[in-house]
Design an enzyme around this catalytic site. Structure first.
Site, PDB file in Angstrom:
ATOM      1  N   GLY A  33       3.837   3.370   5.184  1.00  0.00           N
ATOM      2  CA  GLY A  33       4.853   3.144   6.278  1.00  0.00           C
ATOM      3  C   GLY A  33       5.689   1.842   6.036  1.00  0.00           C
ATOM      4  O   GLY A  33       6.449   1.273   6.830  1.00  0.00           O
ATOM      5  N   SER A  68       7.686   3.749  -1.197  1.00  0.00           N
ATOM      6  CA  SER A  68       8.548   4.698  -2.112  1.00  0.00           C
ATOM      7  C   SER A  68       9.906   3.919  -2.099  1.00  0.00           C
ATOM      8  O   SER A  68      10.470   4.206  -3.548  1.00  0.00           O
ATOM      9  CB  SER A  68       8.597   5.980  -1.467  1.00  0.00           C
ATOM     10  OG  SER A  68       9.004   5.996   0.056  1.00  0.00           O
ATOM     11  N   ASP A  92      15.212   2.981   4.790  1.00  0.00           N
ATOM     12  CA  ASP A  92      14.108   2.236   3.951  1.00  0.00           C
ATOM     13  C   ASP A  92      14.745   1.812   2.641  1.00  0.00           C
ATOM     14  O   ASP A  92      14.732   0.655   2.267  1.00  0.00           O
ATOM     15  CB  ASP A  92      13.067   3.162   3.601  1.00  0.00           C
ATOM     16  CG  ASP A  92      12.048   3.254   4.628  1.00  0.00           C
ATOM     17  OD1 ASP A  92      12.467   3.127   5.841  1.00  0.00           O
ATOM     18  OD2 ASP A  92      10.926   3.915   4.423  1.00  0.00           O
ATOM     19  N   PRO A 116       0.844  -1.336   0.021  1.00  0.00           N
ATOM     20  CA  PRO A 116      -0.063   0.089   0.092  1.00  0.00           C
ATOM     21  C   PRO A 116       1.045   1.188  -0.153  1.00  0.00           C
ATOM     22  O   PRO A 116       2.036   1.368   0.848  1.00  0.00           O
ATOM     23  CB  PRO A 116      -0.775  -0.057   1.225  1.00  0.00           C
ATOM     24  CG  PRO A 116      -0.380  -1.097   2.056  1.00  0.00           C
ATOM     25  CD  PRO A 116       0.489  -1.837   1.177  1.00  0.00           C
ATOM     26  N   VAL A 117       0.323   2.263  -0.775  1.00  0.00           N
ATOM     27  CA  VAL A 117       1.250   3.513  -1.103  1.00  0.00           C
ATOM     28  C   VAL A 117       1.065   4.577   0.208  1.00  0.00           C
ATOM     29  O   VAL A 117       0.209   4.530   0.664  1.00  0.00           O
ATOM     30  CB  VAL A 117       0.794   4.314  -2.187  1.00  0.00           C
ATOM     31  CG1 VAL A 117       1.484   5.718  -2.275  1.00  0.00           C
ATOM     32  CG2 VAL A 117       0.874   3.354  -3.243  1.00  0.00           C
ATOM     33  N   GLY A 134       7.513   1.103   3.295  1.00  0.00           N
ATOM     34  CA  GLY A 134       8.856   1.354   2.324  1.00  0.00           C
ATOM     35  C   GLY A 134       8.062   1.517   0.879  1.00  0.00           C
ATOM     36  O   GLY A 134       8.904   1.045   0.218  1.00  0.00           O
TER      37      GLY A 134
HETATM   38  C1  MEV Z   1       9.881   6.503   8.051  1.00  0.00           C
HETATM   39  O1  MEV Z   1       9.403   5.094   7.341  1.00  0.00           O
HETATM   40  C2  MEV Z   1      10.599   5.970   9.037  1.00  0.00           C
HETATM   41  C3  MEV Z   1      10.921   7.397   9.606  1.00  0.00           C
HETATM   42  O2  MEV Z   1      12.045   7.175  10.634  1.00  0.00           O
HETATM   43  C4  MEV Z   1      11.761   8.548   8.680  1.00  0.00           C
HETATM   44  C5  MEV Z   1      13.145   7.994   8.111  1.00  0.00           C
HETATM   45  O3  MEV Z   1      13.817   6.935   8.872  1.00  0.00           O
HETATM   46  O4  MEV Z   1      13.469   8.437   7.090  1.00  0.00           O
HETATM   47  C6  MEV Z   1       9.976   8.160  10.579  1.00  0.00           C
END
Ligand code: MEV
Length: 304
Positions: A91, A95, A138, A87-88, A93
């Site tokens: 959280g 992107s 990520d 899913p876009v 990853g």
């Molecule tokens: C985002 O997936 C995770 C954060 O820690 C930002 C990052 O590490 O770039 C919130």
């Protein structure tokens, strides 16, 4: 025609704190984004978001990759088709996965000779440009796969317990949430910095537990991490309700994964109660995704 794919990832510990150099532990999960490239007269990008040319609003990551790779290889046009089970903006990853899979597909098509480390690093630069702020976590984990301690980039034992993700279906902006934490930290350094350090310390304690496959103890630390994420204001009611539902159904640990503010939560689950936890997430209004850890990072799926 080249097709490359990359996995998504979850954080066991450490999101947000990792932005300030604290430790984190991430795990690639077996939900993949596939990118197919084929030569064409013009640039066309096809995904569930629409069909566009270079478009920094609708396809910001892929457009940035095309521009960057056109400095290394000469091509007139390219047709890029993205199919993703991730899913876009949630959280997991998505992107990072689409960015590194597109770099790899163009790298293979035009023989640019980039190795995985160079691809992960270019992917991070692109995330920085698009998002304004991003840690290399990520892009590194989606490229290499496995369970990784950051920033040391140390590979840990794979997880062989159940992993159930709950998608709240509410979009969250990583950039805004990272800015929110930065603002809090600036206003209350004596309060927020120790919380971020404590999150980093969870990864220190978590590393041995991962390597000894002590899932119940890992889950306990994930629950503490969740409390600290709530303390820095990146939770919300929907995430909390999915997290509580998962815990009540027997999850060993449950927390936000990624930036928070919406997006997804993740639960570590004994294989025997994966279905119970997924059902509980569904009943609480979330979209459950049952998955596994994967050692398989970025790869070429097919080349014709
Ligand atoms: C985002 O997936 C995770 C954060 O820690 C930002 C990052 O590490 O770039 C919130």
């Amino acid at each position: 025609m080249i097709t490359c794919s990359a996995p998504g990832k979850i954080y066991l510990f450490g999101e947000h704190a990792v932005v300030y150099g604290e430790n984190a532990i991430c795990c690639a999960v077996d939900i993949r984004t596939r990118v197919t490239v084929e030569p064409d007269d013009e640039v066309t990008i096809v995904s569930v978001l629409g069909t566009t040319g270079l478009d920094h609003d609708i396809h910001p990551y892929v457009s940035a990759v095309v521009e960057r790779m056109s400095e290394l290889a000469s091509f007139e046009g390219i047709r890029i088709t993205i199919r993703s089970d991730l899913p876009v903006g949630s959280g997991l990853g998505s992107s990072a996965a689409v960015t590194v899979a597109t770099i790899k597909a163009l790298d293979v098509m035009y023989n640019c000779g980039l190795d995985n480390a160079a691809i992960a690093s270019m992917g991070h630069e692109i995330e920085m440009c698009v998002q304004g702020a991003a840690s290399p976590t990520d892009t590194y984990v989606c490229t290499m796969g496995g369970v990784v301690r950051i920033p040391q980039r140390r590979s840990l034992e794979s997880l062989d317990c159940g992993i159930v993700i709950g998608n709240t279906h509410t979009f969250s902006s990583t950039r805004e949430l990272v800015e929110h934490v930065a603002d809090l930290r600036q206003r209350y350094p004596d309060v927020i910095s120790p919380i971020l350090s404590s999150i980093g310390n969870l990864s220190n304690s978590g590393e041995d537990l991962v390597n000894s496959r002590s899932y119940s103890d890992i889950g306990g630390l994930m629950n503490i991490n969740q409390g600290l994420l709530d303390a820095i204001g990146v939770g919300n009611a929907k995430l909390s309700s999915l997290i509580h539902a998962a815990s009540a159904a027997g999850a060993m640990g449950a927390k936000i994964t990624g930036a928070g503010g919406g997006g997804c939560m993740v639960a570590l689950v004994d294989q025997s109660c994966v279905k119970d936890v997924a059902d509980a997430i569904l009943a609480a209004g979330g979209d459950p995704i049952i998955t596994d850890a994967t050692e398989l990072g970025l790869r070429v799926d097919s080349s014709t």
